[in-house]
Enzyme design. Structure first.
Site, mmCIF file in Angstrom:
data_model
loop_
_atom_site.group_PDB
_atom_site.id
_atom_site.type_symbol
_atom_site.label_atom_id
_atom_site.label_comp_id
_atom_site.label_asym_id
_atom_site.label_seq_id
_atom_site.Cartn_x
_atom_site.Cartn_y
_atom_site.Cartn_z
ATOM 1 N N ASP A 1 9.430 31.988 11.277
ATOM 2 C CA ASP A 1 11.034 32.001 11.522
ATOM 3 C C ASP A 1 11.392 33.749 11.082
ATOM 4 O O ASP A 1 11.991 34.007 10.670
ATOM 5 C CB ASP A 1 11.209 31.335 11.314
ATOM 6 C CG ASP A 1 11.103 29.957 11.502
ATOM 7 O OD1 ASP A 1 10.917 30.016 13.251
ATOM 8 O OD2 ASP A 1 11.423 28.256 11.148
ATOM 9 N N LYS B 1 8.930 37.337 14.332
ATOM 10 C CA LYS B 1 8.448 38.122 14.664
ATOM 11 C C LYS B 1 7.903 38.684 15.854
ATOM 12 O O LYS B 1 8.063 39.975 16.535
ATOM 13 C CB LYS B 1 6.671 36.984 14.432
ATOM 14 C CG LYS B 1 6.152 37.100 13.478
ATOM 15 C CD LYS B 1 5.503 35.668 13.423
ATOM 16 C CE LYS B 1 6.090 34.747 13.033
ATOM 17 N NZ LYS B 1 6.792 33.791 12.026
ATOM 18 N N GLY C 1 8.826 29.309 18.203
ATOM 19 C CA GLY C 1 9.625 29.900 18.670
ATOM 20 C C GLY C 1 9.758 31.287 18.445
ATOM 21 O O GLY C 1 11.032 31.349 17.225
ATOM 22 N N HIS C 2 9.443 32.224 19.181
ATOM 23 C CA HIS C 2 9.364 34.036 18.841
ATOM 24 C C HIS C 2 10.990 34.096 20.294
ATOM 25 O O HIS C 2 11.233 33.994 21.273
ATOM 26 C CB HIS C 2 8.111 34.584 19.446
ATOM 27 C CG HIS C 2 7.053 33.962 18.699
ATOM 28 N ND1 HIS C 2 5.986 34.677 18.254
ATOM 29 C CD2 HIS C 2 7.335 33.346 17.048
ATOM 30 C CE1 HIS C 2 5.763 33.747 17.107
ATOM 31 N NE2 HIS C 2 6.210 33.540 16.842
ATOM 32 N N GLN D 1 4.044 30.980 12.897
ATOM 33 C CA GLN D 1 4.139 30.509 11.826
ATOM 34 C C GLN D 1 4.110 31.632 10.972
ATOM 35 O O GLN D 1 4.441 32.474 10.988
ATOM 36 C CB GLN D 1 3.729 29.247 11.246
ATOM 37 C CG GLN D 1 3.790 28.171 12.399
ATOM 38 C CD GLN D 1 3.344 27.862 13.492
ATOM 39 O OE1 GLN D 1 1.758 28.667 14.447
ATOM 40 N NE2 GLN D 1 3.706 27.922 14.761
HETATM 41 P P1 IMP Z 1 3.303 21.211 12.915
HETATM 42 O O1 IMP Z 1 3.012 22.587 13.405
HETATM 43 O O2 IMP Z 1 4.305 20.707 14.947
HETATM 44 O O3 IMP Z 1 2.105 20.763 12.980
HETATM 45 O O4 IMP Z 1 3.862 21.194 12.104
HETATM 46 C C1 IMP Z 1 3.917 20.799 10.685
HETATM 47 C C2 IMP Z 1 4.505 22.059 9.921
HETATM 48 O O5 IMP Z 1 4.677 23.560 9.823
HETATM 49 C C3 IMP Z 1 5.827 21.593 9.499
HETATM 50 O O6 IMP Z 1 7.016 21.668 8.933
HETATM 51 C C4 IMP Z 1 7.047 22.801 10.352
HETATM 52 O O7 IMP Z 1 8.424 22.490 9.938
HETATM 53 C C5 IMP Z 1 6.661 23.755 10.298
HETATM 54 N N1 IMP Z 1 6.495 24.820 11.683
HETATM 55 C C6 IMP Z 1 5.702 24.710 12.924
HETATM 56 N N2 IMP Z 1 5.968 25.585 13.284
HETATM 57 C C7 IMP Z 1 6.454 25.951 12.881
HETATM 58 C C8 IMP Z 1 7.501 27.383 13.186
HETATM 59 O O8 IMP Z 1 6.950 28.311 14.244
HETATM 60 N N3 IMP Z 1 8.358 27.975 12.482
HETATM 61 C C9 IMP Z 1 8.191 27.264 11.535
HETATM 62 N N4 IMP Z 1 8.033 26.487 11.095
HETATM 63 C C10 IMP Z 1 6.942 25.740 11.844
#
Ligand code: IMP
Length: 425
Positions: A16, A19, A43-44, A225
């Site tokens: 977040d 990007k 979520g970009h 991420q």
């Molecule tokens: P997953 O990627 O859905 O398996 O989530 C694993 C961890 O990564 C969790 O703590 C999510 O909140 C975090 N996470 C996954 N994608 C994002 C992102 O795009 N932004 C921030 N945190 C993320």
């Protein structure tokens, strides 16, 4: 002899960082934008001409004319979510089919992967990762277990048999976890999605990318991420299931390491985290509240309120070294415009009474040690060039550059494309 280069842009914190906005701003300098890992957990958010778009699986270069965008082999794709995202872009007048290629080697998130994500999280009690619930972990699990299905499998005549086999295995696990579910409605949306996805250009994107490299064209590899969510180097097990670091661009696109050029590392002037896991500089006071409110820190995908805290230079320097960052991009400094004092964590106090400025194996029980700076108390969102930066802000940037041993090349002072100050690029 190769002529073009692959530059990489990735997040240095817990995701977040912004990007999407920067990829959009940099896209005119490139021929291709390629996503290399993750999926619709990302979520970009992009804002321009008073319009807001949130991209999940589609690269952030789709808004800029004749550029090619690639969903790389390292990604995982949910056909139903992809269809919703793509149709929204088409409705906004973007001719997506002419600008988007999908790797046949990207893995498919199946309806049962999403169910498994929820079921496994529920089974973890207080040790939940706090995933986005999009089926990311179970899909990468199947990839590593060699039981997954890939986009290219959609073209095989026995796709249905392969799908039935893996669905049955997933259903056995769901039953063993006593998880109640209803599959048919999500499955029918997913089937619509896969029919739609097949109307796109499905390619061996590693061949495409290496060909355009030989032709001297330039690619921007877009990370998702952030480094602290990397499955190897992040705050494991509170991480995502892919390699979010620069090396992930090599495996997630089929790019050789010596072809990587610049590595843009994005960081906010403070820090946020969604989901569970350690966060040494997290704030539970009015400063944290102010960061959240002024920075609109709510998840673009899940709407969850993000945890907020001061910038963590110990974690950032670790991230910069892992990625070989050549250029820093500083985001959302304007969120701190009203702060009289700005803090940066420069070391951790360890439980045994010693201090370290190296990121430790376990950061659960560390105490952040801060350096304080006078706030700039200026509305940065109106600034159009570096010469308008207040002195206090310049000193803060100089400190960051010195501690992080890397130049800050771009400073973003608001969500719009136009609110971007180029310094040394
Ligand atoms: P997953 O990627 O859905 O398996 O989530 C694993 C961890 O990564 C969790 O703590 C999510 O909140 C975090 N996470 C996954 N994608 C994002 C992102 O795009 N932004 C921030 N945190 C993320």
């Amino acid at each position: 002899m190769t002529k073009g280069k692959f530059d990489v842009l990735l997040g240095l914190q817990w995701g977040d960082e912004g990007k999407g906005k920067v990829v959009d701003v940099l896209t005119p300098r490139y021929d291709v934008v390629a996503r290399f890992q993750g999926g619709p957990n990302a979520g970009h958010t992009l804002i321009f001409d008073d319009k807001k778009f949130v991209l999940r699986s589609i690269p952030s270069g789709v808004f800029q004319g004749d550029k090619t965008n690639i969903i790389g082999n390292g990604m995982v794709l949910d056909a139903a979510l992809f269809q919703a995202e793509a149709e929204a872009l088409e409705a906004a007048g973007i001719d997506l089919k002419s600008r988007l290629l999908i790797s046949k080697k990207a893995h498919l998130i199946l309806p049962t992967h999403r169910l498994l994500d929820s079921a496994l999280e529920a089974s973890k009690g207080s040790a939940k990762v706090g995933t986005t619930g999009r089926g990311i972990g179970p899909t990468y699990t199947d990839k590593a277990a060699r039981t997954g299905l890939r986009v290219g499998d959609l073209l095989r005549s026995d796709f249905e048999e392969r799908y039935a086999r893996i669905r049955a295995a997933h259903e056995r696990t769901l039953k063993s976890l006593n998880f109640e579910y209803e599959l048919s409605s999500i499955e029918s949306k997913w089937r619509e999605g896969i029919a739609y996805m097949k109307s796109f250009c499905l390619v061996d994107s590693e061949h495409y990318l290496n060909k355009i490299l030989r032709e001297g064209k330039k690619t921007l590899c877009e990370g998702a991420q952030g480094t602290m969510l990397d499955v190897d180097f992040g705050s494991y097990p509170y991480v995502t299931s892919s390699n979010t670091i620069c090396a992930g661009a090599c495996t997630g696109l089929g790019v050789a390491p010596h072809n990587i050029g610049k590595v843009f590392g994005i960081m906010k002037a403070y820090c946020t985290r969604v989901g569970s896991g350690p966060f040494p500089t997290e704030l539970f006071d009015a400063d944290g509240e102010a960061m959240c409110d002024r920075g609109f820190e709510f998840g673009a995908v899940t709407g969850r309120r993000r945890r907020c805290g001061w910038i963590d230079l110990v974690a950032l320097r670790y991230a910069i070294r892992l990625n070989g960052v050549t250029d820093l991009i500083l985001m959302k400094s304007d969120v701190l415009d009203t702060f009289k004092t700005v803090k940066a964590c420069v070391a951790y106090g360890l439980p045994d009474g010693t201090e370290t400025d190296e990121f430790p194996f376990d950061c659960e029980a560390v105490k952040p040690l801060y350096e304080e700076f006078p706030g700039w108390l200026t509305d940065l969102t109106k600034v159009t060039g570096e010469d308008e930066f207040p002195e206090e802000f310049n000193s803060y940037i100089s400190f960051l550059e010195e501690y992080l041993e890397t130049p800050v090349s771009i400073v973003s002072v608001g969500p719009d494309r136009k609110q971007t100050v180029f310094r040394k690029l």
